[in-house]
Scaffold this active site. Structure first.
Site, PDB file in Angstrom:
ATOM      1  CG  HIS A 106      -1.855   1.213   1.206  1.00  6.62           C
ATOM      2  ND1 HIS A 106      -2.980   1.254   0.417  1.00  6.62           N
ATOM      3  CD2 HIS A 106      -1.797   2.410   1.855  1.00  6.62           C
ATOM      4  CE1 HIS A 106      -3.593   2.413   0.597  1.00  6.62           C
ATOM      5  NE2 HIS A 106      -2.898   3.133   1.455  1.00  6.62           N
ATOM      6  CB  CYS A 107       1.767   3.583  -2.588  1.00 11.14           C
ATOM      7  SG  CYS A 107       2.741   5.081  -2.866  1.00 11.14           S
TER       8      CYS A 107
END
Length: 342
Positions: A106-107
């Site tokens: 997850h960015c």
């Protein structure tokens, strides 16, 4: 993993940096030192940064179909949150609240989870940032060196706005190039090996199991590493379509080609990670660990510990996916995974 009280703060920060570096450089710095063609290319590259960034934010990573049914001879992964089976290499994203096909991480800077479907968009964004900021950094270095050589000239010969921005933007562009460049290299190396960031962490955990003689070396081999260019094309698609904003990866994110380590001598598929045990939808083990290994055509001794008691049980608990940390102190949750699958 970096977190913000409001997740959109992670998007606003890069937007401010991109806008400031690209706009002010194109207006106050570059026009005095580059040709019109070079300036046009820089503006076009900056536009591609914006386009690829917006697409990386809005395109979902891809989720399993609601009617997905695992193959009879394949591994069975079940998500307690989604209350459904999911394909191999799929994880439940805590931020999105859904299972993500071939989840990478997850960015926080896109406020999006990177998975099978949007990996090309994420990689395009990184590459365009590296090229655009890299060009700007080189131009700023040349300009600063020229200013240093001309430091004895009268100050009225210099545009003070340009000088100040050049001095400020030089370290700023280096910082962006360095940090994004490291991430680009990390993602690209994993891509060449056919592996995601989560699976890279998983490989480290499995290697620790091998060192403790809990898993054999044969079963620790990563089964999705096919061949260099095949790995890259599977992740980001053809090199021709990669540069197009709408370029897509190969495959459906549900079934994957495996190398020989992914099959038994009889040709039956093996599960990975090797300590996975199949469960049914009621969250009741289909059978204990050794029976599960036998059912998949493996020798029970490939997991020497099994599910036991006392010290061996405590050791097995330590190496479970939701407990273990790598040498950098990262847990599975640090990649945005909500450990609800069994």
């Amino acid at each position: 993993m970096i977190t913000f009280s409001n997740p959109w703060i992670g998007v606003i920060i890069p937007c401010i940096i991109i806008f400031t570096l690209s706009t002010f450089s194109a207006i106050y710095i570059l026009p005095h030192h580059v040709s019109n063609n070079e300036l046009t290319l820089f503006i076009c590259a900056s536009a591609m940064v914006w386009i690829s960034y917006i697409i990386a934010i809005i395109v979902p990573p891809g989720s399993p179909p609601k009617n997905y049914t695992p193959p009879e001879n394949g591994m069975k992964m079940y998500c307690l949150k989604c209350k459904a089976y999911k394909p191999e290499r799929t994880h439940h994203s805590k931020a999105l609240g859904v299972c993500v096909l071939k989840m990478d991480h997850h960015c926080p800077w896109t406020n999006n989870t990177v998975g099978h479907r949007n990996m090309p968009h994420f990689m395009r964004f990184l590459v365009w940032v590296d090229m655009t900021v890299g060009y700007l950094f080189i131009r700023l270095c040349i300009r600063i060196m020229k200013l240093w050589r001309d430091k004895h000239l009268p100050s009225y010969l210099f545009d003070k706005t340009e000088v100040i921005l050049s001095i400020v933007f030089l370290p700023a562009s280096f910082f962006v190039l360095f940090t994004v460049g490291i991430l680009t290299i990390r993602v690209f190396v994993n891509m060449c090996n056919g592996i995601t960031q989560i699976e890279s962490w998983e490989c480290d955990r499995i290697e620790s199991l091998v060192r403790r003689k809990i898993v054999t070396e044969e079963r620790a081999e990563f089964p999705y590493d096919i061949e260099l260019f095949t790995n890259i094309f599977n992740a980001v698609g053809s090199p021709l379509t990669f540069w197009l904003p709408w370029g897509q990866p190969r495959g459906d994110g549900i079934t994957f080609e495996k190398n020989e380590s992914g099959y038994t001598e009889e040709g039956e598929p093996l599960c990975w990670p090797p300590d996975h045990v199949d469960y049914d939808p009621e969250n009741v083990p289909l059978q204990n660990l050794k029976d599960g290994l036998r059912r998949r055509g493996e020798e029970p001794d490939c997991l020497l510990g099994g599910i036991g008691a006392g010290k061996m049980q405590a050791e097995n608990d330590f190496y479970k996916r939701d407990h273990w940390r790598n040498v950098e102190g990262e847990k599975l949750a640090d990649f945005g995974v909500e450990h609800t699958d069994i």
